[in-house]
Design a protein around this motif. Structure first.
Motif, mmCIF file in Angstrom:
data_model
loop_
_atom_site.group_PDB
_atom_site.id
_atom_site.type_symbol
_atom_site.label_atom_id
_atom_site.label_comp_id
_atom_site.label_asym_id
_atom_site.label_seq_id
_atom_site.Cartn_x
_atom_site.Cartn_y
_atom_site.Cartn_z
ATOM 1 N N LYS A 304 17.533 28.155 -4.811
ATOM 2 C CA LYS A 304 17.323 26.880 -5.402
ATOM 3 C C LYS A 304 16.009 26.218 -4.760
ATOM 4 O O LYS A 304 15.229 25.755 -5.804
ATOM 5 N N ARG A 305 16.058 25.985 -3.670
ATOM 6 C CA ARG A 305 14.747 25.405 -3.152
ATOM 7 C C ARG A 305 13.364 26.421 -3.498
ATOM 8 O O ARG A 305 12.309 25.835 -3.948
ATOM 9 N N LEU A 306 13.671 27.625 -3.488
ATOM 10 C CA LEU A 306 12.439 28.588 -3.797
ATOM 11 C C LEU A 306 12.188 28.590 -5.291
ATOM 12 O O LEU A 306 11.001 28.514 -5.741
ATOM 13 N N THR A 307 13.394 28.167 -6.152
ATOM 14 C CA THR A 307 13.138 28.002 -7.633
ATOM 15 C C THR A 307 12.362 26.745 -7.622
ATOM 16 O O THR A 307 11.478 26.623 -8.472
ATOM 17 N N GLN A 308 12.818 25.673 -6.948
ATOM 18 C CA GLN A 308 11.978 24.438 -7.241
ATOM 19 C C GLN A 308 10.601 24.476 -6.635
ATOM 20 O O GLN A 308 9.533 23.851 -7.451
ATOM 21 N N MET A 309 10.690 25.262 -5.679
ATOM 22 C CA MET A 309 9.297 25.436 -5.079
ATOM 23 C C MET A 309 8.375 26.119 -6.214
ATOM 24 O O MET A 309 7.137 26.016 -6.617
ATOM 25 N N GLY A 310 8.935 27.031 -6.676
ATOM 26 C CA GLY A 310 8.248 27.962 -7.639
ATOM 27 C C GLY A 310 7.802 27.034 -8.987
ATOM 28 O O GLY A 310 6.687 27.329 -9.505
#
Length: 552
Positions: A304-310
């Motif tokens: 989720k964090r990676l998705t948010q960062m993406g």
């Protein structure tokens, strides 16, 4: 050939001319009787045989049949004639057959008369033999009656009575013959002394025999007592062995029961250890599952964090692109002012191509991210499904194992109950068998007692009947002997009064009048004196008491 006559040829011979009337008759015959030959037959080719020749041929062909018929008729006539002759001659008496028949009838009549006489003789012979058998039976019964002890004793008394009569007669005769003969008196005295001495020797011999018999009896009693002691010792030994075997059996059964309980406790301990191990394994698996869930949560959180960062990066990129687009627009607006319309078109086309390429890259990147997220979600769902399936399978296996253990335990206890039920059943059967055996033994004892009582009753009846027969016989003999003299009737009366049994004791009225004997309880073994004696021949009362068995 003329018209006035017709010529018929018979074979090779020439025929005669016949009259017209014969031809007409022939034609009429042909009309009246149908032809014997088939139609369309040439009569000129037919051979005509004369009647005599035809008869000869037929006779030659049928000769055997006619001869056989003639023989049968002849035989039948002869047989009928023989039967008629027999019927006629049957009642004649002056023929050989008649005389033979009369002789046979006379012989048969004589045989019947002889057979009747023989039957009469057989009946007379049977009656005579029956009488002889009755005489033999009566003689056997009389002989058997004379061989009984009482009759023998009675005959001994009768002989003694007659001997005493004869002795008195001889004494009287001798006294009348030689009254003053001293030598005869001395001889008589010597004979009396000799007889007295012989009586004493005989009594001494009887005493010695009684002593030997008493010793033999004591020896037998001692042997019986020793045998009884040995038997009791053997029974005690057998009882001790049985007791030891029962004790060993109880110890063995206790050992088996203890081993069985230990086995049950061991199985129960292993079962609880298995349950504890399963609980530990479940706790470890639960901890591992929690760790895996924590990893999955961390992975999802990181994702989720990676998705948010993406998304943030995408927003930043979009912002930069907007700014760039703004700059480009501003730049293009400036260029539009500076350049011609063709250049504006070229720039617009390049910008459109660049934007299309950028949108394509962004779309591929978005689809790739979406596919990766979908693959991650599918992998997570598969892992969770596998974990759930494994957990469900493990629970099912544990439940099946627990059910198997419970079923085995139930089967074991049912087997134990069945063994106990069989043991109880066998014990009840043995107990019932013992009860039945005791009842049978009691019934047998009762039957034996009844049979013994019945035998005693029959014996008493038989003894009473024999006693009556003996009394009748003795009364007749005493009456016959008393006609001559009444001086020496004492032996006969004594023999009659002794009663059956041959003893000197009191008479048992309830036992058919038996008179038993009694023996003293000491080393002498002599018979007790008469119950109706006037006194004892022993003057030492202490010795008499010891001989009688008294201890006070």
């Amino acid at each position: 050939m003329g018209t006035s006559e017709v010529v018929v040829r018979f074979g090779r011979r020439c025929g005669r001319a016949k009259e017209i009337t014969e031809i007409k008759n022939y034609e009429e015959d042909q009309v009246l009787y149908p032809p014997l030959l088939p139609d369309k037959v040439d009569l000129r080719q037919v051979t005509i045989i004369p009647h005599n020749e035809w008869e000869r041929i037929r006779d030659s062909l049928d000769s055997l049949t006619r001869e056989a018929a003639h023989l049968r008729a002849k035989r039948k006539a002869k047989k009928e004639m023989h039967f008629r002759s027999q019927e006629v001659v049957k009642h004649w008496t002056n023929t050989y057959a008649g005389m033979r028949k009369q002789k046979l009838e006379a012989k048969k009549k004589r045989d019947e008369e002889i057979e009747a006489e023989r039957q009469i003789l057989d009946v007379e012979e049977a009656i005579y033999k029956q009488g002889e058998r009755k005489k033999a039976i009566e003689y056997a019964k009389q002989y058997q009656f004379y061989q009984t002890e009482r009759v023998k004793n009675f005959h001994s008394g009768l002989l003694l009575s007659r001997v005493m009569k004869e002795r008195d007669a001889q004494i009287e005769f001798q006294k009348s013959k030689i009254k003053s003969d001293k030598k005869w008196e001395e001889q008589l005295k010597l004979n009396i002394e000799k007889g007295f001495k012989e009586e004493q020797e005989k009594a001494e011999k009887q005493r010695r025999d009684r002593l030997a018999l008493a010793k033999d009896h004591l020896k037998q009693i001692k042997e019986h007592e020793e045998e009884e002691v040995r038997r009791r010792k053997q029974e005690e030994k057998d009882a001790e062995e049985i007791k030891q075997q029962n004790l060993l059996y109880e110890i063995e059964m206790k050992k088996k029961l203890g081993m069985k309980k230990e086995k049950i406790n061991e199985s129960r301990r292993l079962f609880f250890e298995h349950l504890n191990d399963k609980n530990v394994i479940k706790a470890i698996e639960r901890q591992q599952q929690e760790e895996e869930d924590e990893k999955i949560r961390k992975f999802i959180k990181a994702k989720k964090r990676l998705t948010q960062m993406g998304k943030e990066k995408e927003a930043e990129t979009h912002r930069l692109m907007e700014e760039r687009r703004e700059r480009i627009n501003n730049f293009l607006s400036k260029l539009m002012k500076e350049k011609f319309d063709n250049e504006d078109l070229i720039i617009a086309r390049d910008i459109a191509e660049a934007e299309a390429e950028w949108e394509k890259r962004e779309r591929e990147k978005h689809e790739k991210n979406k596919a990766e997220l979908k693959a991650i979600a599918e992998h997570r769902a598969v892992v969770m499904n596998n974990k759930e399936e494994e957990e469900r399978r493990r629970k099912i296996e544990a439940k099946e194992q627990l059910l198997a253990i419970l079923k085995a335990d139930q089967i074991f206890w049912e087997h134990e109950k069945e063994k106990k039920r069989k043991a109880d059943k066998e014990r009840r059967e043995v107990q019932d068998a013992h009860i039945q055996q005791m009842a049978k033994n009691k019934f047998k004892v009762k039957q034996a007692k009844q049979a013994e009582l019945e035998d005693c009753r029959l014996t008493e009846a038989l003894i009473a009947e024999k006693e009556k027969e003996f009394q009748d016989y003795a009364r007749e003999v005493i009456e016959l002997e008393s006609k001559s003299t009444n001086k020496y009737m004492h032996p006969l009366v004594k023999a009659v009064q002794e009663g059956p049994g041959g003893g000197h004791g009191p008479v048992f009225v309830d036992r058919g009048g038996l008179r038993p004997s009694y023996q003293v309880n000491d080393i002498t073994g002599v018979q007790l004196p008469f119950y109706n004696s006037q006194g004892s021949k022993y003057n030492n009362f202490q010795k008499s008491k010891g001989r009688l068995g008294f201890t006070w």
